[in-house]
Design a protein around this motif. Sequence first.
Motif, PDB file in Angstrom:
ATOM      1  N   PHE A 196       0.842  -1.194   0.000  1.00  0.00           N
ATOM      2  CA  PHE A 196       0.000   0.000   0.000  1.00  0.00           C
ATOM      3  C   PHE A 196       0.883   1.251   0.000  1.00  0.00           C
ATOM      4  N   PHE A 197       0.618   2.155  -0.933  1.00  0.00           N
ATOM      5  CA  PHE A 197       1.315   3.435  -0.982  1.00  0.00           C
ATOM      6  C   PHE A 197       0.350   4.500  -0.468  1.00  0.00           C
ATOM      7  N   LEU A 198       0.658   5.016   0.721  1.00  0.00           N
ATOM      8  CA  LEU A 198      -0.281   5.853   1.463  1.00  0.00           C
ATOM      9  C   LEU A 198      -0.026   7.339   1.252  1.00  0.00           C
ATOM     10  N   ILE A 199      -1.090   8.079   1.117  1.00  0.00           N
ATOM     11  CA  ILE A 199      -1.026   9.533   1.198  1.00  0.00           C
ATOM     12  C   ILE A 199      -0.997   9.901   2.681  1.00  0.00           C
ATOM     13  N   GLY A 200      -0.053  10.716   3.069  1.00  0.00           N
ATOM     14  CA  GLY A 200       0.185  10.972   4.483  1.00  0.00           C
ATOM     15  C   GLY A 200      -1.051  11.374   5.277  1.00  0.00           C
ATOM     16  N   ASP A 238      -0.877  -6.662   9.536  1.00  0.00           N
ATOM     17  CA  ASP A 238      -1.170  -7.830   8.707  1.00  0.00           C
ATOM     18  C   ASP A 238       0.067  -8.348   7.972  1.00  0.00           C
ATOM     19  N   GLY A 239       1.098  -7.521   7.858  1.00  0.00           N
ATOM     20  CA  GLY A 239       2.288  -7.917   7.115  1.00  0.00           C
ATOM     21  C   GLY A 239       2.354  -7.331   5.727  1.00  0.00           C
ATOM     22  N   ASP A 240       1.389  -6.480   5.379  1.00  0.00           N
ATOM     23  CA  ASP A 240       1.463  -5.782   4.102  1.00  0.00           C
ATOM     24  C   ASP A 240       2.604  -4.769   4.140  1.00  0.00           C
ATOM     25  N   ALA A 241       3.184  -4.501   2.999  1.00  0.00           N
ATOM     26  CA  ALA A 241       4.223  -3.476   2.917  1.00  0.00           C
ATOM     27  C   ALA A 241       3.560  -2.114   2.746  1.00  0.00           C
ATOM     28  N   ILE A 242       4.175  -1.095   3.340  1.00  0.00           N
ATOM     29  CA  ILE A 242       3.617   0.257   3.295  1.00  0.00           C
ATOM     30  C   ILE A 242       4.653   1.210   2.713  1.00  0.00           C
ATOM     31  N   GLY A 243       4.202   1.993   1.732  1.00  0.00           N
ATOM     32  CA  GLY A 243       5.073   2.965   1.098  1.00  0.00           C
ATOM     33  C   GLY A 243       4.498   4.365   1.171  1.00  0.00           C
ATOM     34  N   ASP A 244       5.310   5.315   0.773  1.00  0.00           N
ATOM     35  CA  ASP A 244       5.022   6.752   0.805  1.00  0.00           C
ATOM     36  C   ASP A 244       4.466   7.172  -0.563  1.00  0.00           C
ATOM     37  N   HIS A 245       3.353   7.912  -0.544  1.00  0.00           N
ATOM     38  CA  HIS A 245       2.743   8.397  -1.790  1.00  0.00           C
ATOM     39  C   HIS A 245       2.483   9.900  -1.717  1.00  0.00           C
ATOM     40  N   THR A 246       3.285  10.598  -0.951  1.00  0.00           N
ATOM     41  CA  THR A 246       3.289  12.056  -0.787  1.00  0.00           C
ATOM     42  C   THR A 246       2.158  12.554   0.101  1.00  0.00           C
ATOM     43  N   VAL A 247       2.105  13.881   0.236  1.00  0.00           N
ATOM     44  CA  VAL A 247       1.116  14.549   1.091  1.00  0.00           C
ATOM     45  C   VAL A 247      -0.122  14.963   0.302  1.00  0.00           C
ATOM     46  N   THR A 248       0.083  15.562  -0.874  1.00  0.00           N
ATOM     47  CA  THR A 248      -1.045  16.123  -1.640  1.00  0.00           C
ATOM     48  C   THR A 248      -1.182  15.540  -3.036  1.00  0.00           C
TER      49      THR A 248
END
Length: 253
Positions: free
Chosen positions: A83-87, A103-113
């Motif tokens: 999952f690439f999350l918006i902050g 759950d063990g899913d990987a989490i990534g950065d998808h910026t603020v805006t």
Amino acid sequence: MTARPGRHRTVAALAATALSVAVCPLGTATAAPQHPPLTRAAHTHTVDCRAVKCVALTFDDGPTQYTAALLTTLERSHALATFFLIGPHALQYRADALREYRDGDAIGDHTVTHPHLTLLPRPGIDQQIDVAAQQIASVTGHRPVLFRPPFGAWNARVREAAGAAGMAVVLWNVDPRDWKHHDPAFIDRAVLAGVRPGAIVVLHDRYATTPLAVPRLIDVLRARGYDLVTVPQLFATSGGLRSGVVYHHGPGP
């Protein structure tokens, strides 16, 4: 919220062997190879994606009101995703972001805006990446080491900013355009037509129709012999991920 059976998560270091980086816009990775491999917590289930067929399902723009249903599907199927999350979304839907992590899913950065980063000066790119990383870490307790630029738009400034933040740049090579086609059957057909071993699939958990496509997608991929893995798992046995390197797809048998 605790993870359901079959998706328990433990901490393991990604392999630290050298990764051969192909300098090609359509290749597995694009960047200078001098960066050390990233260390990222991984699920206990280890898959050698050089020997078996793997696919990484990835979801952008969340969490949203549709993420919880998607997580329930993944949990019931004992499947992992990235999952690439918006902050600010991570802050708004804290329980779902934390559920992904547990759950063990990987989490990534998808910026603020969610801007077109190639239109921004370097300080603006840095701010988008760093602030979102801080927001995500305030929820999960861990700063992301994966970054996906909005719209897949990147240039040297974006790559260098991600590298300075200690993140690999993760793009994709299968795109069903679920942002345009709000039809679960269409999404399934488009993904299944494009998937090959090592594929990274881009989807979005901001649309109500995308989670509806996932149950059948998981079933058919598994029937075709695919292991569903996170992005870090996809590269774990081929040298791991490197900060500042751009990845389009992983290895395959």
